[in-house]
Design a protein around this motif. Structure first.
Motif, PDB file in Angstrom:
ATOM      1  N   ASP A 172      -2.115  -5.853 -12.109  1.00  0.00           N
ATOM      2  CA  ASP A 172      -2.216  -6.740 -13.282  1.00  0.00           C
ATOM      3  C   ASP A 172      -1.029  -6.490 -14.202  1.00  0.00           C
ATOM      4  N   ARG A 173      -0.737  -5.193 -14.430  1.00  0.00           N
ATOM      5  CA  ARG A 173       0.384  -4.854 -15.334  1.00  0.00           C
ATOM      6  C   ARG A 173       1.707  -5.388 -14.776  1.00  0.00           C
ATOM      7  N   MET A 174       1.792  -5.474 -13.472  1.00  0.00           N
ATOM      8  CA  MET A 174       3.009  -5.979 -12.818  1.00  0.00           C
ATOM      9  C   MET A 174       3.101  -7.496 -12.959  1.00  0.00           C
TER      10      MET A 174
ATOM     11  N   GLU B   8      -3.319  -3.985  -1.191  1.00  0.00           N
ATOM     12  CA  GLU B   8      -2.804  -3.013  -2.171  1.00  0.00           C
ATOM     13  C   GLU B   8      -3.826  -1.922  -2.459  1.00  0.00           C
ATOM     14  N   ASN B   9      -3.301  -0.753  -2.771  1.00  0.00           N
ATOM     15  CA  ASN B   9      -4.198   0.325  -3.224  1.00  0.00           C
ATOM     16  C   ASN B   9      -3.546   1.083  -4.382  1.00  0.00           C
ATOM     17  N   PHE B  10      -3.037   0.308  -5.347  1.00  0.00           N
ATOM     18  CA  PHE B  10      -2.506   0.920  -6.566  1.00  0.00           C
ATOM     19  C   PHE B  10      -3.659   1.437  -7.408  1.00  0.00           C
ATOM     20  N   ALA B  11      -3.308   2.253  -8.398  1.00  0.00           N
ATOM     21  CA  ALA B  11      -4.325   2.688  -9.356  1.00  0.00           C
ATOM     22  C   ALA B  11      -4.864   1.445 -10.067  1.00  0.00           C
ATOM     23  N   PRO B  12      -6.114   1.507 -10.557  1.00  0.00           N
ATOM     24  CA  PRO B  12      -6.711   0.331 -11.194  1.00  0.00           C
ATOM     25  C   PRO B  12      -5.802  -0.221 -12.295  1.00  0.00           C
TER      26      PRO B  12
ATOM     27  N   CYS C 254     -10.628   4.975 -12.702  1.00  0.00           N
ATOM     28  CA  CYS C 254     -10.126   6.299 -12.297  1.00  0.00           C
ATOM     29  C   CYS C 254      -9.235   6.241 -11.056  1.00  0.00           C
ATOM     30  N   LYS C 255      -8.228   7.114 -11.057  1.00  0.00           N
ATOM     31  CA  LYS C 255      -7.437   7.326  -9.839  1.00  0.00           C
ATOM     32  C   LYS C 255      -8.252   8.206  -8.903  1.00  0.00           C
ATOM     33  N   VAL C 256      -8.110   7.994  -7.615  1.00  0.00           N
ATOM     34  CA  VAL C 256      -8.910   8.776  -6.665  1.00  0.00           C
ATOM     35  C   VAL C 256      -8.088   9.108  -5.429  1.00  0.00           C
ATOM     36  N   TYR C 257      -8.219  10.343  -4.968  1.00  0.00           N
ATOM     37  CA  TYR C 257      -7.648  10.758  -3.678  1.00  0.00           C
ATOM     38  C   TYR C 257      -8.798  11.105  -2.722  1.00  0.00           C
TER      39      TYR C 257
ATOM     40  N   THR D 297       0.828  -1.211   0.000  1.00  0.00           N
ATOM     41  CA  THR D 297       0.000   0.000   0.000  1.00  0.00           C
ATOM     42  C   THR D 297       0.859   1.256   0.000  1.00  0.00           C
ATOM     43  N   HIS D 298       0.239   2.360  -0.351  1.00  0.00           N
ATOM     44  CA  HIS D 298       0.933   3.652  -0.315  1.00  0.00           C
ATOM     45  C   HIS D 298      -0.071   4.773  -0.039  1.00  0.00           C
ATOM     46  N   VAL D 299       0.443   5.942   0.219  1.00  0.00           N
ATOM     47  CA  VAL D 299      -0.326   7.145   0.576  1.00  0.00           C
ATOM     48  C   VAL D 299      -1.127   6.881   1.866  1.00  0.00           C
ATOM     49  N   GLN D 300      -2.444   6.999   1.888  1.00  0.00           N
ATOM     50  CA  GLN D 300      -3.127   6.923   3.184  1.00  0.00           C
ATOM     51  C   GLN D 300      -4.107   5.755   3.362  1.00  0.00           C
ATOM     52  N   SER D 301      -4.954   5.506   2.357  1.00  0.00           N
ATOM     53  CA  SER D 301      -6.059   4.556   2.593  1.00  0.00           C
ATOM     54  C   SER D 301      -5.537   3.166   2.955  1.00  0.00           C
ATOM     55  N   GLY D 302      -4.659   2.607   2.102  1.00  0.00           N
ATOM     56  CA  GLY D 302      -4.120   1.274   2.370  1.00  0.00           C
ATOM     57  C   GLY D 302      -3.262   1.241   3.627  1.00  0.00           C
TER      58      GLY D 302
ATOM     59  N   THR E 204      12.597  -3.143   0.443  1.00  0.00           N
ATOM     60  CA  THR E 204      12.591  -2.534  -0.889  1.00  0.00           C
ATOM     61  C   THR E 204      12.692  -3.650  -1.922  1.00  0.00           C
ATOM     62  N   LEU E 205      11.839  -3.552  -2.932  1.00  0.00           N
ATOM     63  CA  LEU E 205      11.805  -4.573  -3.974  1.00  0.00           C
ATOM     64  C   LEU E 205      11.281  -3.944  -5.245  1.00  0.00           C
ATOM     65  N   ASN E 206      12.068  -4.040  -6.311  1.00  0.00           N
ATOM     66  CA  ASN E 206      11.579  -3.564  -7.614  1.00  0.00           C
ATOM     67  C   ASN E 206      10.815  -4.725  -8.244  1.00  0.00           C
ATOM     68  N   THR E 207       9.512  -4.633  -8.193  1.00  0.00           N
ATOM     69  CA  THR E 207       8.695  -5.770  -8.626  1.00  0.00           C
ATOM     70  C   THR E 207       8.517  -5.810 -10.144  1.00  0.00           C
ATOM     71  N   LYS E 208       9.178  -4.879 -10.836  1.00  0.00           N
ATOM     72  CA  LYS E 208       9.168  -4.961 -12.296  1.00  0.00           C
ATOM     73  C   LYS E 208      10.473  -5.577 -12.816  1.00  0.00           C
ATOM     74  N   HIS E 209      11.405  -5.815 -11.901  1.00  0.00           N
ATOM     75  CA  HIS E 209      12.686  -6.454 -12.210  1.00  0.00           C
ATOM     76  C   HIS E 209      12.476  -7.969 -12.062  1.00  0.00           C
TER      77      HIS E 209
ATOM     78  N   GLU F 188       8.345  -1.599  -0.848  1.00  0.00           N
ATOM     79  CA  GLU F 188       8.483  -0.268  -1.449  1.00  0.00           C
ATOM     80  C   GLU F 188       9.496  -0.300  -2.582  1.00  0.00           C
ATOM     81  N   ARG F 189       9.277   0.609  -3.520  1.00  0.00           N
ATOM     82  CA  ARG F 189      10.193   0.712  -4.652  1.00  0.00           C
ATOM     83  C   ARG F 189      11.570   1.194  -4.158  1.00  0.00           C
ATOM     84  N   PRO F 190      12.673   0.517  -4.588  1.00  0.00           N
ATOM     85  CA  PRO F 190      14.003   0.990  -4.167  1.00  0.00           C
ATOM     86  C   PRO F 190      14.216   2.438  -4.621  1.00  0.00           C
TER      87      PRO F 190
HETATM   88  N1  COA Z   1       8.339  -1.841  -7.857  1.00  0.00           N
HETATM   89  C1  COA Z   1       8.092  -1.463  -9.121  1.00  0.00           C
HETATM   90  N2  COA Z   1       7.043  -0.724  -9.494  1.00  0.00           N
HETATM   91  C2  COA Z   1       6.196  -0.314  -8.514  1.00  0.00           C
HETATM   92  C3  COA Z   1       6.399  -0.659  -7.159  1.00  0.00           C
HETATM   93  C4  COA Z   1       7.515  -1.471  -6.843  1.00  0.00           C
HETATM   94  N3  COA Z   1       7.799  -1.848  -5.613  1.00  0.00           N
HETATM   95  N4  COA Z   1       5.396  -0.122  -6.432  1.00  0.00           N
HETATM   96  C5  COA Z   1       4.622   0.556  -7.293  1.00  0.00           C
HETATM   97  N5  COA Z   1       5.079   0.431  -8.551  1.00  0.00           N
HETATM   98  C6  COA Z   1       4.528   1.011  -9.774  1.00  0.00           C
HETATM   99  C7  COA Z   1       3.160   0.483 -10.108  1.00  0.00           C
HETATM  100  O1  COA Z   1       3.246  -0.795 -10.658  1.00  0.00           O
HETATM  101  C8  COA Z   1       2.675   1.537 -11.090  1.00  0.00           C
HETATM  102  O2  COA Z   1       3.248   1.293 -12.351  1.00  0.00           O
HETATM  103  P1  COA Z   1       2.437   1.323 -13.769  1.00  0.00           P
HETATM  104  O3  COA Z   1       1.579   2.542 -13.708  1.00  0.00           O
HETATM  105  O4  COA Z   1       3.530   1.398 -14.767  1.00  0.00           O
HETATM  106  O5  COA Z   1       1.647   0.100 -13.854  1.00  0.00           O
HETATM  107  C9  COA Z   1       3.332   2.799 -10.559  1.00  0.00           C
HETATM  108  O6  COA Z   1       4.289   2.378  -9.597  1.00  0.00           O
HETATM  109  C10 COA Z   1       2.433   3.844  -9.933  1.00  0.00           C
HETATM  110  O7  COA Z   1       1.378   3.281  -9.172  1.00  0.00           O
HETATM  111  P2  COA Z   1       0.024   4.118  -8.955  1.00  0.00           P
HETATM  112  O8  COA Z   1      -0.830   3.381  -8.021  1.00  0.00           O
HETATM  113  O9  COA Z   1      -0.561   4.418 -10.308  1.00  0.00           O
HETATM  114  O10 COA Z   1       0.554   5.456  -8.264  1.00  0.00           O
HETATM  115  P3  COA Z   1       0.191   6.974  -8.551  1.00  0.00           P
HETATM  116  O11 COA Z   1       1.077   7.734  -7.632  1.00  0.00           O
HETATM  117  O12 COA Z   1       0.253   7.340  -9.975  1.00  0.00           O
HETATM  118  O13 COA Z   1      -1.332   7.108  -8.066  1.00  0.00           O
HETATM  119  C11 COA Z   1      -3.158   6.994  -6.482  1.00  0.00           C
HETATM  120  C12 COA Z   1      -1.654   7.251  -6.715  1.00  0.00           C
HETATM  121  C13 COA Z   1      -3.393   7.001  -4.989  1.00  0.00           C
HETATM  122  C14 COA Z   1      -3.981   8.100  -7.160  1.00  0.00           C
HETATM  123  C15 COA Z   1      -3.547   5.623  -7.071  1.00  0.00           C
HETATM  124  O14 COA Z   1      -2.677   4.643  -6.576  1.00  0.00           O
HETATM  125  C16 COA Z   1      -4.986   5.213  -6.791  1.00  0.00           C
HETATM  126  O15 COA Z   1      -5.926   5.710  -7.374  1.00  0.00           O
HETATM  127  N6  COA Z   1      -5.149   4.220  -5.877  1.00  0.00           N
HETATM  128  C17 COA Z   1      -6.446   3.662  -5.561  1.00  0.00           C
HETATM  129  C18 COA Z   1      -7.283   4.572  -4.718  1.00  0.00           C
HETATM  130  C19 COA Z   1      -6.602   4.988  -3.452  1.00  0.00           C
HETATM  131  O16 COA Z   1      -6.196   4.197  -2.651  1.00  0.00           O
HETATM  132  N7  COA Z   1      -6.549   6.304  -3.270  1.00  0.00           N
HETATM  133  C20 COA Z   1      -6.211   6.878  -2.009  1.00  0.00           C
HETATM  134  C21 COA Z   1      -4.816   7.073  -1.826  1.00  0.00           C
HETATM  135  S1  COA Z   1      -4.654   7.745  -0.209  1.00  0.00           S
END
Ligand code: COA
Length: 415
Positions: free
Chosen positions: A102-104, A94-98, A134-137, A13-18, A70-75, A36-38
């Motif tokens: 899957d892309r990972m 997880e709370n990545f963008a939609p 949609c992305k949402v904050y 998870t990242h930011v706040q909700s997750g 720290t782990l680069n999950t695209k490596h 977390e991403r390195p």
């Molecule tokens: N290693 C490699 N790549 C990583 C990684 C890791 N450890 N962790 C994250 N990433 C990549 C993701 O795979 C993604 O890559 P892609 O877009 O190429 O597929 C990228 O980092 C960015 O992830 P994303 O979630 O799109 O981050 P963002 O900063 O652009 O968007 C939000 C942030 C919060 C808007 C979005 O994550 C979202 O809408 N989440 C769902 C709703 C939510 O929880 N919102 C509240 C947040 S408080």
């Protein structure tokens, strides 16, 4: 022993909700491994920075009691490590963008294949429908979930609230879903998906406003101050200022020194059961049995007059004096407390809800501890991890990597 002892959580998870969700689960005893991403890690580590060189309060206050890997999950090597972690853990949050997971390469189907007992829990802005991609904050969720249209004053724009009902509220919903899925797994032996969309979570918290939407079909909402002011109701639940959302009318009223102190106010409720006590307290004994005032129904068109009389009394007292005078008479009233007052409140310190934490890079800071108290699962708040602080420990202990293998991963940039 803690309630969730033995539960291993992959915290993607990242930011706040997750993070609020996984922080709660950590406080309940789960071993939370934050991936977390390195290089940068969770973006909030470097947002709203107040102490140069230290993780921000934004990050530290949402990530207590976790370990950081720290782990680069695209490596390729990072992906291989993640596959092993999925097999070794109980829950992935997880709370990545939609679509990001899957892309990972980690769709639910793939995760289920790697570990059929895995519970996969997600926060997204919206559930299935036109906005699912949609992305949402936070504030978007408050607006899309009905909180903003019903918050604020009638003659002003929609307002978002200070309570993070979109992020932290959804984190709470998700945590409940995860705990229920863990309980179900005890019987079924299977994992499942847990999904908490932010719009749905906010709407759940705005349940009483959807109640009022339907009551509107049967006439004006008589407990809203709008009714007492003789103003027209439109088609949708209106913004109600500080009117009470329940059946016992209440308002925010000025207290002594309100001209200088922005928080010198009290919330005062004219509860039916203690009406006579209220009349005596504010010096209106003639209202005790008067047919225009004695019943809640009779008072509804006169609520503005009633609250003006109560306010004339509260303005002669501090907000704490109001509380101290109302409490013995069973009149529900509460002071408007500032963040400063809450930070200094001894009872919140004593209960562990406001906690002072030591951090190696920022010194000591205040945080909100676990607001849920379990009598047999004590919470000890420990500081948020530094980026990658536990990488080697986790790779060796959870995945059985040798020191050499860890060094190779670091060298390749996967960790
Ligand atoms: N290693 C490699 N790549 C990583 C990684 C890791 N450890 N962790 C994250 N990433 C990549 C993701 O795979 C993604 O890559 P892609 O877009 O190429 O597929 C990228 O980092 C960015 O992830 P994303 O979630 O799109 O981050 P963002 O900063 O652009 O968007 C939000 C942030 C919060 C808007 C979005 O994550 C979202 O809408 N989440 C769902 C709703 C939510 O929880 N919102 C509240 C947040 S408080």
């Amino acid at each position: 022993m803690k309630a969730l002892d033995g539960v291993k959580i992959l915290d993607f998870t990242h930011v706040q909700s997750g993070p609020t969700c996984t922080q709660l689960l950590a406080w309940l005893g789960a071993d939370v491994i934050k991936i977390e991403r390195p290089g940068g890690g969770d973006a909030t580590r470097n947002q709203l920075v107040d102490v140069e060189g230290a993780d921000s309060l934004y990050f530290t206050m949402l990530n207590h009691n976790k370990r950081s890997l720290t782990l680069n999950t695209k490596h390729a090597d990072g992906k291989a490590a993640l596959e092993k972690l999925v097999a070794a853990c109980d829950v992935l949050v997880e709370n990545f963008a939609p679509g990001a997971l899957d892309r990972m390469g980690f769709s639910w189907e793939r995760i289920h294949e790697l570990n059929p007992r895995m519970i996969m829990a997600s926060v997204k802005g919206f559930g299935p429908g036109p906005y699912e991609d949609c992305k949402v904050y936070e504030n978007i969720a408050q607006c899309a979930g009905g909180a903003a249209s019903t918050t604020g004053f009638r003659d002003g724009p929609p307002l978002v609230t200070g309570a993070q009902v979109g992020d932290s509220g959804t984190g709470l919903h998700l945590a409940l879903g995860i705990v229920a899925a863990l309980l179900q797994r005890e019987k079924s032996g299977r994992g499942q998906r847990v999904f908490a969309p932010m719009q749905d979570g906010v709407l759940n918290l705005c349940r009483v406003k959807l109640r009022d939407q339907q009551r509107l079909a049967h006439g004006p909402l008589r407990e809203y101050s709008q009714f007492a002011s003789g103003e027209h109701f439109g088609e949708a639940t209106p913004r109600a200022g500080n009117d009470s959302g329940g059946g016992q009318p209440g308002r925010v009223l000025k207290c002594k020194n309100w001209e200088k102190d922005p928080n010198a106010y009290t919330y005062f409720i004219t509860q039916e059961a203690v009406w006579k006590n209220i009349c005596d307290l504010i010096g209106k004994p003639e209202w005790r049995d008067h047919p225009d005032y004695a019943t809640p129904k009779a008072r509804l068109p006169r609520l503005n007059e009633v609250f003006e009389a109560i306010e004339a009394w509260t303005m002669t007292k501090t907000k704490f004096e109001v509380m101290n005078l109302c409490n013995p008479l069973n009149i529900p009233a509460g002071p408007i407390l500032s963040m400063k007052e809450l930070a200094e409140e001894p009872s919140l310190r004593a209960s562990g809800t406001v906690v002072e934490v030591e951090h190696p890079k920022r010194g000591s800071y205040l945080t909100v501890g676990c607001p849920i108290k379990l009598s047999d699962s004590a919470v000890e708040v420990t500081r948020a991890p530094l980026l990658g602080e536990h990488s080697e420990e986790i790779l060796r202990e959870v995945l059985g990597y040798s020191k050499k293998e860890v060094a190779k991963l670091v060298e390749s940039g996967a960790v």
